[in-house]
Design an enzyme around this catalytic site. Structure first.
Site, PDB file in Angstrom:
ATOM      1  CB  CYS B  86      -0.973  -0.063   1.171  1.00 47.39           C
ATOM      2  SG  CYS B  86      -2.384   1.025   0.990  1.00 47.39           S
ATOM      3  CG  HIS B 203      -3.487  -3.807   3.296  1.00 44.81           C
ATOM      4  ND1 HIS B 203      -2.453  -3.174   3.934  1.00 44.81           N
ATOM      5  CD2 HIS B 203      -4.201  -2.826   2.683  1.00 44.81           C
ATOM      6  CE1 HIS B 203      -2.533  -1.865   3.733  1.00 44.81           C
ATOM      7  NE2 HIS B 203      -3.586  -1.624   2.964  1.00 44.81           N
ATOM      8  CD  GLU B 205      -0.839  -5.757   5.887  1.00 47.99           C
ATOM      9  OE1 GLU B 205      -0.686  -6.309   4.788  1.00 47.99           O
ATOM     10  OE2 GLU B 205      -1.103  -4.533   6.012  1.00 47.99           O
TER      11      GLU B 205
END
Lengths: 83, 231
Positions: B86, B203, B205
């Site tokens: 990002c 993302h 994660e």
């Protein structure tokens, strides 16, 4: 002191969605005949030098290193002299 | 394997990355403050999401001048693994470690939702445990995710198979209506020519544990660990 005004615009061919929104807003306010709107940025920078050449050199370098992303943007500037 | 997660003023996904690496992947990990100038001892570095320096001037433009970024450039040059997620992706393009630029979303709106991306190449440290063409459910959260690159450099990306992820339909088809932000060629993630630097807007994660609805992001981190083990 020397004042520099730097204009940064998106290059031709790079989509400018903000310009598009402004153009449509102008149309909805009944401004007729707005063919195109492009949005950009203006920087006013006050330089301590009195030397126009030196001011130009500094501004070019600032554009190259920080103010402009050459992938999508182009720039122009004017040195306005002592404010 | 030793990871570092860089913390810029305004980073806000650093803790999530640390948690996944440390508690889910069970790998060594430390935070790297943006003022640090050495990455010695690390095998991989993550530039996390967030709003470094308030996104002033252009996204990623100011973070690029943090002392740690010279170290990151050197690290990448030496073959170190660098993952920009990002805002991290935005910083990598501004720093010239990846080509192109992330512009304002076509809709001008901040987009925060789950999307589907397709794995385009599995011959990388980042994607070797995915199936080629696999469609992943993964969250995005960005205002400036609209990837742009000129046609010459785009064909370079294509020729060298540097496009690793593209936005797609849930069935894995690349269709403009499933492109959330207007990215050219629906690009969601690219790597450099040497394949050790990856930048992606989604993302991984945030989808590495079943409690969060998807574990498909964890495979990216597992790929890295596996790649490192086999090296």
């Amino acid at each position: 002191m020397t004042k520099a005004k730097i204009y940064v615009m998106l290059k031709e061919g790079v989509l400018d969605p903000q310009g598009g929104v402004i153009q449509r807003s102008l149309a909805s306010l009944s401004f007729k005949g707005v063919a195109k709107v492009r949005q950009g940025k203006v920087f006013e920078i006050l330089l301590e030098t009195h030397d126009r050449r030196e001011a130009e050199r500094q501004v070019q370098e600032m554009c190259r290193q920080l103010l402009v992303n050459p992938v999508i943007e182009r720039y122009d500037f004017v040195i306005e002299g002592t404010p | 394997m030793r990871f570092g997660v860089v913390v810029f003023p305004g980073s806000n996904c650093d803790r999530d990355c640390y948690h996944v690496i440390r508690n889910v992947l069970r790998q060594d990990c430390r935070f790297v403050w943006h003022q640090e100038s050495s990455l010695q001892g690390l095998d991989a570095v993550v530039l996390p999401g967030g709003f470094s320096y308030g996104d002033y001037l252009r996204v990623g433009a100011v973070a690029r001048f943090s002392p740690v970024m010279s170290a990151v450039a050197e690290f990448a040059q030496g073959g170190g693994l660098v993952l920009g997620i990002c805002n991290g992706f935005q910083i990598l393009t501004e720093a010239g470690l990846l080509p192109g630029v992330l512009m304002r979303n076509r809709s001008l709106k901040f987009i925060c939702k789950s999307v589907t991306i397709r794995v385009e190449s599995t011959e990388t440290p980042w994607t070797n445990r995915y199936q080629s063409g696999q469609a992943l459910r993964i969250p995005v959260a960005h205002g400036d995710g609209n990837f742009f690159i000129d046609s010459k450099n785009l064909s370079e990306l294509q020729k060298n198979q540097q496009i690793l992820f593209r936005y797609c339909s849930p069935e894995g088809e690349i269709l403009e209506e499933w492109n959330p932000n207007g990215s050219i060629e629906a690009i969601a993630g690219i790597c450099n020519r040497e394949r050790n630097v990856l930048g992606m807007m989604p993302h991984p994660e945030r989808c590495s544990e079943s409690i969060l609805g998807s574990e498909e992001g964890r495979i990216l981190f597992e790929s890295v660990v596996e790649w490192f083990r086999q090296r």
